[in-house]
Design an enzyme around this catalytic site. Structure first.
Site, mmCIF file in Angstrom:
data_model
loop_
_atom_site.group_PDB
_atom_site.id
_atom_site.type_symbol
_atom_site.label_atom_id
_atom_site.label_comp_id
_atom_site.label_asym_id
_atom_site.label_seq_id
_atom_site.Cartn_x
_atom_site.Cartn_y
_atom_site.Cartn_z
ATOM 1 N N TYR A 75 -86.261 44.522 -83.319
ATOM 2 C CA TYR A 75 -86.185 43.768 -82.083
ATOM 3 C C TYR A 75 -84.863 43.616 -81.469
ATOM 4 O O TYR A 75 -84.378 43.960 -80.321
ATOM 5 C CB TYR A 75 -86.860 42.593 -82.242
ATOM 6 C CG TYR A 75 -86.521 41.292 -81.152
ATOM 7 C CD1 TYR A 75 -86.954 41.353 -79.979
ATOM 8 C CD2 TYR A 75 -85.461 40.353 -81.476
ATOM 9 C CE1 TYR A 75 -86.726 40.409 -78.856
ATOM 10 C CE2 TYR A 75 -85.129 39.484 -80.378
ATOM 11 C CZ TYR A 75 -85.661 39.478 -79.225
ATOM 12 O OH TYR A 75 -85.180 38.576 -78.269
ATOM 13 N N LYS A 106 -82.576 45.068 -77.798
ATOM 14 C CA LYS A 106 -81.764 44.203 -76.811
ATOM 15 C C LYS A 106 -80.357 44.669 -76.809
ATOM 16 O O LYS A 106 -79.864 44.908 -75.586
ATOM 17 C CB LYS A 106 -81.736 42.763 -77.410
ATOM 18 C CG LYS A 106 -82.699 41.995 -77.402
ATOM 19 C CD LYS A 106 -83.197 41.667 -75.884
ATOM 20 C CE LYS A 106 -84.581 41.105 -75.933
ATOM 21 N NZ LYS A 106 -85.353 41.121 -74.553
ATOM 22 N N SER A 146 -80.089 38.670 -76.037
ATOM 23 C CA SER A 146 -80.002 37.490 -76.865
ATOM 24 C C SER A 146 -78.941 37.231 -77.981
ATOM 25 O O SER A 146 -78.209 38.328 -77.921
ATOM 26 C CB SER A 146 -81.224 38.075 -77.884
ATOM 27 O OG SER A 146 -81.283 37.130 -79.187
HETATM 28 P P1 NAD Z 1 -92.912 35.667 -74.514
HETATM 29 O O1 NAD Z 1 -93.471 36.614 -75.279
HETATM 30 O O2 NAD Z 1 -93.472 34.187 -74.146
HETATM 31 O O3 NAD Z 1 -92.693 36.246 -72.871
HETATM 32 C C1 NAD Z 1 -92.719 37.781 -72.734
HETATM 33 C C2 NAD Z 1 -93.742 38.316 -71.846
HETATM 34 O O4 NAD Z 1 -93.704 39.420 -71.577
HETATM 35 C C3 NAD Z 1 -95.262 37.782 -72.217
HETATM 36 O O5 NAD Z 1 -95.976 36.996 -71.248
HETATM 37 C C4 NAD Z 1 -95.900 39.143 -72.539
HETATM 38 O O6 NAD Z 1 -97.221 39.280 -72.479
HETATM 39 C C5 NAD Z 1 -94.948 40.211 -71.312
HETATM 40 N N1 NAD Z 1 -95.033 41.531 -71.831
HETATM 41 C C6 NAD Z 1 -94.611 42.230 -73.038
HETATM 42 N N2 NAD Z 1 -94.714 43.425 -72.833
HETATM 43 C C7 NAD Z 1 -95.039 43.764 -71.610
HETATM 44 C C8 NAD Z 1 -95.206 44.859 -70.743
HETATM 45 N N3 NAD Z 1 -95.110 46.039 -71.434
HETATM 46 N N4 NAD Z 1 -95.579 44.631 -69.561
HETATM 47 C C9 NAD Z 1 -95.886 43.732 -69.157
HETATM 48 N N5 NAD Z 1 -95.696 42.348 -69.471
HETATM 49 C C10 NAD Z 1 -95.166 42.340 -70.827
HETATM 50 O O7 NAD Z 1 -91.349 35.510 -74.621
HETATM 51 P P2 NAD Z 1 -90.236 34.552 -74.179
HETATM 52 O O8 NAD Z 1 -89.737 33.764 -75.156
HETATM 53 O O9 NAD Z 1 -90.606 33.979 -72.790
HETATM 54 O O10 NAD Z 1 -88.810 35.696 -73.973
HETATM 55 C C11 NAD Z 1 -88.623 36.432 -72.877
HETATM 56 C C12 NAD Z 1 -87.545 37.415 -72.821
HETATM 57 O O11 NAD Z 1 -86.457 36.517 -73.543
HETATM 58 C C13 NAD Z 1 -87.947 38.311 -73.787
HETATM 59 O O12 NAD Z 1 -87.408 39.629 -73.475
HETATM 60 C C14 NAD Z 1 -87.597 37.793 -75.211
HETATM 61 O O13 NAD Z 1 -86.979 39.087 -76.122
HETATM 62 C C15 NAD Z 1 -85.894 37.292 -74.593
HETATM 63 N N6 NAD Z 1 -85.503 36.170 -75.624
HETATM 64 C C16 NAD Z 1 -86.383 35.333 -76.198
HETATM 65 C C17 NAD Z 1 -85.744 34.484 -77.056
HETATM 66 C C18 NAD Z 1 -86.707 33.247 -77.585
HETATM 67 O O14 NAD Z 1 -86.223 32.629 -78.758
HETATM 68 N N7 NAD Z 1 -87.732 32.775 -77.038
HETATM 69 C C19 NAD Z 1 -84.396 34.593 -77.619
HETATM 70 C C20 NAD Z 1 -83.547 35.426 -76.856
HETATM 71 C C21 NAD Z 1 -84.226 36.482 -75.978
HETATM 72 N N1 UFG Z 2 -86.413 27.689 -90.109
HETATM 73 C C1 UFG Z 2 -87.006 27.125 -90.972
HETATM 74 N N2 UFG Z 2 -88.005 27.061 -91.126
HETATM 75 C C2 UFG Z 2 -88.938 27.623 -90.489
HETATM 76 C C3 UFG Z 2 -88.422 28.543 -89.281
HETATM 77 C C4 UFG Z 2 -87.150 28.360 -89.238
HETATM 78 O O1 UFG Z 2 -86.095 26.356 -91.784
HETATM 79 O O2 UFG Z 2 -90.355 27.648 -90.650
HETATM 80 C C5 UFG Z 2 -84.733 27.767 -89.900
HETATM 81 C C6 UFG Z 2 -84.343 29.166 -90.027
HETATM 82 O O3 UFG Z 2 -83.865 29.571 -91.386
HETATM 83 C C7 UFG Z 2 -83.041 28.916 -89.159
HETATM 84 C C8 UFG Z 2 -83.508 27.760 -87.832
HETATM 85 O O4 UFG Z 2 -84.577 27.300 -88.456
HETATM 86 O O5 UFG Z 2 -81.966 28.580 -89.687
HETATM 87 C C9 UFG Z 2 -83.996 28.607 -86.742
HETATM 88 O O6 UFG Z 2 -84.971 29.666 -86.724
HETATM 89 P P1 UFG Z 2 -85.603 30.240 -85.804
HETATM 90 O O7 UFG Z 2 -86.627 31.176 -86.294
HETATM 91 O O8 UFG Z 2 -86.393 29.338 -84.964
HETATM 92 O O9 UFG Z 2 -84.564 31.083 -84.994
HETATM 93 P P2 UFG Z 2 -83.488 32.053 -85.316
HETATM 94 O O10 UFG Z 2 -82.272 31.505 -84.930
HETATM 95 O O11 UFG Z 2 -83.708 32.610 -86.681
HETATM 96 O O12 UFG Z 2 -83.983 33.183 -84.180
HETATM 97 C C10 UFG Z 2 -83.823 33.085 -82.644
HETATM 98 C C11 UFG Z 2 -84.723 33.751 -82.041
HETATM 99 C C12 UFG Z 2 -84.599 35.247 -82.255
HETATM 100 C C13 UFG Z 2 -83.290 35.614 -81.758
HETATM 101 C C14 UFG Z 2 -82.119 34.671 -82.364
HETATM 102 C C15 UFG Z 2 -80.937 34.849 -81.856
HETATM 103 O O13 UFG Z 2 -86.071 33.747 -82.702
HETATM 104 O O14 UFG Z 2 -85.508 36.172 -81.196
HETATM 105 O O15 UFG Z 2 -82.618 33.254 -82.244
HETATM 106 O O16 UFG Z 2 -80.000 34.086 -82.260
HETATM 107 F F1 UFG Z 2 -82.990 36.908 -81.839
#
Ligand code: NAD
Ligand code: UFG
Length: 335
Positions: A149, A153, A124
């Site tokens: 979290y 990572k 991330s």
């Molecule tokens: P998500 O929660 O939708 O998907 C993660 C999946 O992993 C889920 O289906 C959950 O049930 C499964 N899981 C969690 N722990 C497990 C375990 N111990 N065994 C088996 N399955 C397990 O999340 P996502 O948004 O698809 O994110 C996928 C990956 O990308 C994650 O590692 C997340 O941290 C990373 N990531 C996500 C974002 C974002 O904003 N969505 C940003 C940066 C990184």
């Molecule tokens: N925001 C609002 N109102 C809301 C939610 C978010 O104004 O209800 C704003 C936040 O302040 C920020 C922007 O929208 O300026 C994006 O916020 P998000 O919560 O959607 O995303 P973040 O950038 O805070 O975080 C995301 C992922 C994290 C990851 C990070 C990495 O959720 O898991 O990006 O940059 F670590």
């Protein structure tokens, strides 16, 4: 020769499985459904018209995981499985460290045992921390993380680098995602978190469907173009496709550690999101200005040059696509 996708019924995982199946790859998926639902398996099959093996399995269950490797010829792993809610991780650090770190360690041990040494890890942008400049480039040192979290990572990236130092047969790609939004154009899969969403786009979706009354914009006094926070939003289908390019890279290079930002390189503000969502979907998003959210940075976006040069990958979908596809998906949900 199969690709194992951990967390493959989650938001990004499910879209990646679709892209892999569309390319006729053999895919094995595992998930414990802690943050996704079994219905996703059928939805992926419906979208692609393809079959794949699915295991309901917790990564912490080493015995069961070994069976997956015994029953399949796994040659690469795409590792999505993990807990991802920033706020929850502050309240439940042990659960986050245990699930994300121990889960990954067990996965790596089993991979090593079965001589499968190619992995793509979901990292991330959060690992950069506050660099004092908004544009993040892979040559920057990992920064200070501000929640458990983010720390998982950062730690997993380091664990993977150390693994490569110890055994040069490993091929490792660390993909640093920026802000994934949008959904598959079918509207069958997308981001549908339980409860009140923390992230901006799922919150906007709930306001649009009338399930929540209004959006709180966290701060309009940042030093950005309109005072609201700026992020690099990337369509989840573009992001999923980045994993295909990463697999190709691993198969070309075979070994090494490679780090890539997956973002568009363009920052959009919260108001850009609200205005574009309203315009393309012809729907009003009521909002109020609320105080800044603790831990938020004013502005961040990717330098995606390295992914373009080395993976031959660029994001192709724009903010309008992201807002339209998010709304299409939201309308098809009932929670
Ligand atoms: P998500 O929660 O939708 O998907 C993660 C999946 O992993 C889920 O289906 C959950 O049930 C499964 N899981 C969690 N722990 C497990 C375990 N111990 N065994 C088996 N399955 C397990 O999340 P996502 O948004 O698809 O994110 C996928 C990956 O990308 C994650 O590692 C997340 O941290 C990373 N990531 C996500 C974002 C974002 O904003 N969505 C940003 C940066 C990184
Ligand atoms: N925001 C609002 N109102 C809301 C939610 C978010 O104004 O209800 C704003 C936040 O302040 C920020 C922007 O929208 O300026 C994006 O916020 P998000 O919560 O959607 O995303 P973040 O950038 O805070 O975080 C995301 C992922 C994290 C990851 C990070 C990495 O959720 O898991 O990006 O940059 F670590």
């Amino acid at each position: 020769m199969a690709i194992l996708v951990t967390g493959g019924t989650g938001y990004i995982g499910s879209h990646t499985v679709v892209e892999l199946l569309n390319l006729n790859k053999e895919v094995v998926v595992l998930d414990n459904f802690v943050n996704s639902s079994p219905e996703v398996v059928g939805k992926i099959k419906k979208i692609t018209g393809k079959e794949f093996k699915f295991y309901e399995l917790d990564l912490l269950d080493k015995e069961k995981l070994q069976k997956v490797f015994e029953e399949n010829n796994i040659t690469e792993v795409i590792h999505f499985a993990g807990l991802k809610a920033v706020g929850e991780s502050v309240k439940k650090p042990l659960e986050y460290y245990s699930n994300n770190i121990i889960g990954t360690l067990i996965l790596l041990e089993v991979m090593r045992k079965y001589n499968c040494k190619k992995i793509i890890f979901s990292s991330s942008a959060t690992v950069y921390g506050d660099q004092g400049v908004p544009k993040y480039v892979e040559t920057m040192e990992r920064g200070k993380t501000t929640n458990p979290y983010g720390t998982t990572k950062s730690m997993i990236e380091k664990i993977l680098e150390d693994l490569y130092i110890s055994d040069k047969e490993w091929g490792i790609v660390l993909l640093r995602y920026f802000n994934p939004v949008g959904a598959h154009e079918s509207g069958l899969i997308g981001d549908n978190p339980n409860g009140i969403p923390n992230n901006l786009m799922p919150f906007v979706q709930k306001v649009a469907t009338g399930k929540l009354p209004e959006l709180s914009i966290y701060g309009n006094d940042y030093p950005t173009k309109d005072g609201t926070g700026v992020r690099d939003y990337i369509h989840v289908v573009d992001l999923a496709k980045g994993h295909i390019n990463a697999i190709e890279k691993l198969n070309k290079e075979q070994t090494g550690v490679y780090i890539y930002n997956l973002g568009t390189g363009t920052g959009y503000s919260v108001l850009d999101i609200v205005n574009t969502f309203e315009k393309v979907n012809n729907i009003k998003i009521p909002y109020k200005i609320a105080p800044r959210r603790a831990g938020d940075l004013p502005e961040l976006y990717a330098d995606p040059t390295k992914a373009k040069e080395e993976l031959n990958w660029v994001a192709t979908k724009n903010l309008e696509d992201m807002c339209r596809d998010s709304w299409n998906f939201a309308q098809k949900q009932n929670k």
